[in-house]
Design an enzyme around this catalytic site. Structure first.
Site, short mmCIF file in Angstrom:
data_model
loop_
_atom_site.label_atom_id
_atom_site.label_comp_id
_atom_site.label_asym_id
_atom_site.label_seq_id
_atom_site.Cartn_x
_atom_site.Cartn_y
_atom_site.Cartn_z
N ASN A 190 0.89 -1.13 -0.03
CA ASN A 190 -0.15 0.04 -0.10
C ASN A 190 0.79 1.08 -0.01
OD1 ASN A 190 -1.78 1.98 0.55
ND2 ASN A 190 -2.66 0.98 2.41
N LYS A 197 3.57 0.79 2.73
CA LYS A 197 3.12 -0.35 3.95
C LYS A 197 3.12 -1.54 3.20
CE LYS A 197 -0.79 -0.16 6.92
NZ LYS A 197 -2.21 0.63 7.15
N ARG A 251 -2.75 -2.10 -3.59
CA ARG A 251 -4.03 -1.38 -3.18
C ARG A 251 -3.85 -0.15 -4.16
NH1 ARG A 251 -5.22 3.04 1.47
NH2 ARG A 251 -7.34 3.55 0.87
N HIS A 310 -12.58 3.12 0.17
CA HIS A 310 -12.68 2.30 1.40
C HIS A 310 -13.46 0.76 0.97
CE1 HIS A 310 -12.45 5.65 4.57
NE2 HIS A 310 -11.40 5.23 4.20
N HIS A 356 -16.99 2.44 8.41
CA HIS A 356 -15.55 2.53 8.35
C HIS A 356 -15.13 3.94 8.86
CE1 HIS A 356 -11.24 1.75 6.96
NE2 HIS A 356 -11.31 3.05 7.17
N GLY A 368 -12.19 5.72 10.64
CA GLY A 368 -10.81 5.89 10.88
C GLY A 368 -10.37 7.40 10.69
N ASN A 369 -9.19 7.51 10.22
CA ASN A 369 -8.93 9.01 9.87
C ASN A 369 -9.87 9.59 8.88
OD1 ASN A 369 -7.75 11.52 10.77
ND2 ASN A 369 -6.15 11.09 9.37
N ARG A 425 -11.36 16.14 7.45
CA ARG A 425 -11.91 16.35 6.06
C ARG A 425 -13.59 16.79 6.89
NH1 ARG A 425 -10.85 11.24 3.62
NH2 ARG A 425 -8.75 11.54 2.62
N ASP A 428 -7.14 13.48 16.15
CA ASP A 428 -6.98 12.42 16.60
C ASP A 428 -8.08 12.07 17.77
OD1 ASP A 428 -5.96 10.24 18.06
OD2 ASP A 428 -4.20 10.04 16.72
N GLY A 465 -9.95 2.49 12.96
CA GLY A 465 -9.40 2.99 14.53
C GLY A 465 -10.62 3.41 15.36
N GLU A 495 -13.70 0.55 15.90
CA GLU A 495 -13.17 -0.70 16.74
C GLU A 495 -12.91 -0.23 18.22
OE1 GLU A 495 -9.84 -2.22 14.55
OE2 GLU A 495 -10.97 -2.08 12.73
N ASN A 496 -12.68 0.70 18.45
CA ASN A 496 -12.03 1.45 19.75
C ASN A 496 -12.85 2.41 20.60
OD1 ASN A 496 -9.33 -0.20 19.78
ND2 ASN A 496 -9.34 0.71 17.95
N GLU A 539 -7.95 -4.97 5.32
CA GLU A 539 -7.83 -4.74 4.01
C GLU A 539 -6.88 -5.59 3.43
OE1 GLU A 539 -8.87 -0.24 3.26
OE2 GLU A 539 -7.92 -0.60 5.11
#
Ligand code: AMP
Length: 413
Positions: free
Chosen positions: A7, A14, A90, A179, A207, A209-210, A240, A281, A329, A332-333, A383
Site C-alpha cells: 500500500n 506499507k 492497493r 474504502h 468504516h 478511521g482518520n 475532512r 486524533d 481505528g 473498533e475502539n 484490507e
C-alpha cells in the site's frame, strides 16, 4: 504460496507478506518519509522487530530495500525473492472500468494513469509502487485491488449527482465511493461469522478511521456509500469536513480564498480538527473531553450526529437492516461514538448492550442485546488479507493455466 501486499502513499510504503491460503502474516512493516532526508523503516517478522534509518530517494529504492530485508540470510523470512509468487497492490481509484481486482497489464497501468485526474493524491503513489514492484519482482504475478471496485454495483440514480448530465459524460463526475476493500471485508466476515448466505443479509458498514465512510450493503452488494466523487463527501472525518453546503465554497471564494486554500481547508483543516481546534486524533479528543474541554466534546458530538443521520438514511435505503458493523481505528475502539451514534433508536430495532459495547475494543464482538432486531457488531478491518486473497486467487489461476499448457504441450513430462 507467498503473497506480498503493498500500500503505497506519496512518501510511504506499507507492506505485509502472507503465507496463503493459510492467511499467516510472516512479515510486515512501514517505510515512512521516503524522499525526505532520512527515511524510517519499522519491520516486524517472525524473526523479530527491526528499525532502520536510511536515505531512500524513491519508492523503487524503498521496495528494493524491503525485499532485501525479507530475503536477508540472517534476519529474513524467505530464502529467495523467487518465493514471492504474487504482489497485491492497493489502488485507490479504478473509475468505472475496474469492478474487481485484476492482473496488472500495460493496459491496466494506462487506465490507472488516466484516473490520476480523479485521484491526484493517491493513484500516482500507487503507480510508483506497481512500477517498482514489476521491476524488482518481474516473475511475480502483480494484481491491483481498487478501493472503488466494491461500489460498482451502486445504481445509477444513486451515483448520479443532480447536476447537468453532460458533466458526468464529459468529466465522469459521479459518486465512486472509496474504502471498498474494507467495507467488503467486514461485510463478508460477518456473513461468515453468522454462517449465512450473503443474499440473506442487509448490512450497514461504518468504516471510522482518520478517513470515514459508511456503506449500505444489500444482499452482498454495495448499493450506496457516503464518499462520492472524492473522499471528501459524507461523514465528518479527522481533517475532512464531509458534507457541507456547496455554496460555502463560493462564499469563501468571494471572501478571497483561492482554490488551493479551499482544498486545504476542507481536506486538511476541517472535521474533528476544525471543530475542536485541538486535534484530528480521536484519542486526544476523548482525553480533552474527559478533562472538560467543550470544543473537544462538540467535535465528537458533531461527528456522532452525522454518523447517526447516515445510519438512519441507510436503514431507509435498505428497507430491512439485519446488522450494523463498526470498523477501523475509531469504529473498533471507541464505545462512546458507537453508543452516541445509535442512542434512542430502540424503536428502529437497535438496542445496544452497554457492557458489551464498553468491552469491545479492537476485537470481533456483538455489542447489541440478544433482543435487538438489528444486530450491532465490531469487526476489525483487514484490507490486506482481502487483497492477499484476491492476489492468491489470480496467481493460483495463472499457475493452473500454466500447468495445463505445460501438460498439453508435453513440457512437464
Ligand atoms: P485509522 O485511520 O483506522 O488508523 O484510525 C485512526 C483514528 O482512530 C484516529 O482518530 C485514532 O485516534 C483512532 N483510534 C485508533 N486507536 C484508538 C484507540 N485505541 N482509542 C481511541 N481511538 C483510537
Amino acid at each position: 504460496m507467498k503473497i506480498l501486499v503493498i500500500n503505497c502513499g506519496s512518501s510511504s510504503i506499507k507492506y505485509q507478506l502472507f503465507e496463503m491460503p493459510e492467511e499467516k502474516v510472516i512479515a510486515k512493516g512501514l517505510f515512512e518519509k521516503i524522499g525526505e532526508e532520512i527515511s524510517f523503516l519499522h519491520h516486524k517478522s517472525i524473526k523479530g522487530d527491526l528499525e532502520f534509518k536510511k536515505d531512500i530517494s524513491d519508492h523503487e529504492e524503498g521496495m528494493t530495500f524491503i525485499i532485501k530485508i525479507l530475503a536477508d540470510k540472517e534476519k529474513g523470512v524467505i530464502s529467495s525473492i523467487k518465493e514471492i509468487a504474487g504482489v497485491g497492490h492497493r489502488v485507490v481509484h479504478g473509475g468505472e472500468e475496474f469492478t474487481k481486482s485484476v492482473l496488472i497489464t500495460e493496459e491496466v497501468i494506462k487506465k490507472t494513469e488516466e484516473y490520476i485526474d480523479l485521484a491526484p493524491l493517491h493513484n500516482p503513489a500507487n503507480l510508483m509502487g506497481i512500477k517498482a514492484s514489476k521491476k524488482i519482482l518481474p516473475r511475480a504475478v502483480q494484481v491491483a485491488a481498487f478501493d472503488t471496485a466494491f461500489h460498482h454495483t451502486i445504481p445509477r440514480e444513486v451515483y448520479l449527482y443532480a447536476i447537468p448530465y453532460q458533466l458526468y459524460e464529459k468529466y465522469g463526475i459521479r459518486r465512486y465511493g472509496f474504502h471498498g476493500t474494507s467495507h467488503r471485508y467486514v461485510a463478508r466476515r460477518l456473513v461468515s461469522i453468522l454462517n449465512k448466505n450473503k443474499e440473506d443479509l442487509n448490512i450497514i458498514t461504518c468504516h471510522l478511521g482518520n478517513g470515514c465512510s459508511i456503506t449500505a450493503v444489500k444482499k452482498g452488494k454495495s448499493v450506496d456509500t457516503s464518499m462520492g466523487f472524492t473522499p471528501l463527501e459524507g461523514l465528518v472525518m479527522g481533517t475532512r469536513s464531509g458534507d457541507i453546503d456547496p455554496a460555502i465554497t463560493f462564499y469563501l471564494i468571494d471572501k478571497g480564498y483561492s482554490t488551493k486554500e479551499l482544498n486545504d481547508l476542507l481536506n486538511k483543516k476541517s472535521g474533528l480538527l476544525g471543530v475542536s481546534e485541538i486535534s484530528n486524533d480521536m484519542r486526544n479528543l476523548l482525553q480533552a473531553k474527559d478533562r472538560g474541554d467543550k470544543k473537544a466534546k462538540l467535535a465528537i458530538d458533531v461527528f456522532c450526529y452525522h454518523l447517526k443521520k447516515y445510519i438512519g438514511s441507510y436503514m431507509a435505503v435498505l428497507g430491512k437492516t439485519d446488522a450494523i458493523i463498526f470498523t477501523a481505528g475509531i469504529g473498533e475502539n471507541v464505545p462512546y461514538v458507537r453508543r452516541k451514534s445509535l442512542e434512542e433508536m430502540e424503536d428502529l430495532g437497535i438496542e445496544i448492550d452497554e457492557k458489551k459495547n464498553k468491552e469491545a475494543r479492537g476485537i470481533e464482538a456483538r455489542i447489541s442485546r440478544e433482543s435487538s432486531k438489528v444486530k450491532v457488531w465490531v469487526i476489525p478491518t483487514n484490507e490486506e488479507i482481502r487483497i492477499a486473497f484476491d492476489t492468491y486467487e489470480i496467481a493460483e489461476g495463472r499457475c493452473a493455466r500454466n500447468n495445463e499448457h505445460e501438460i498439453a504441450s508435453g513440457a512437464s513430462q
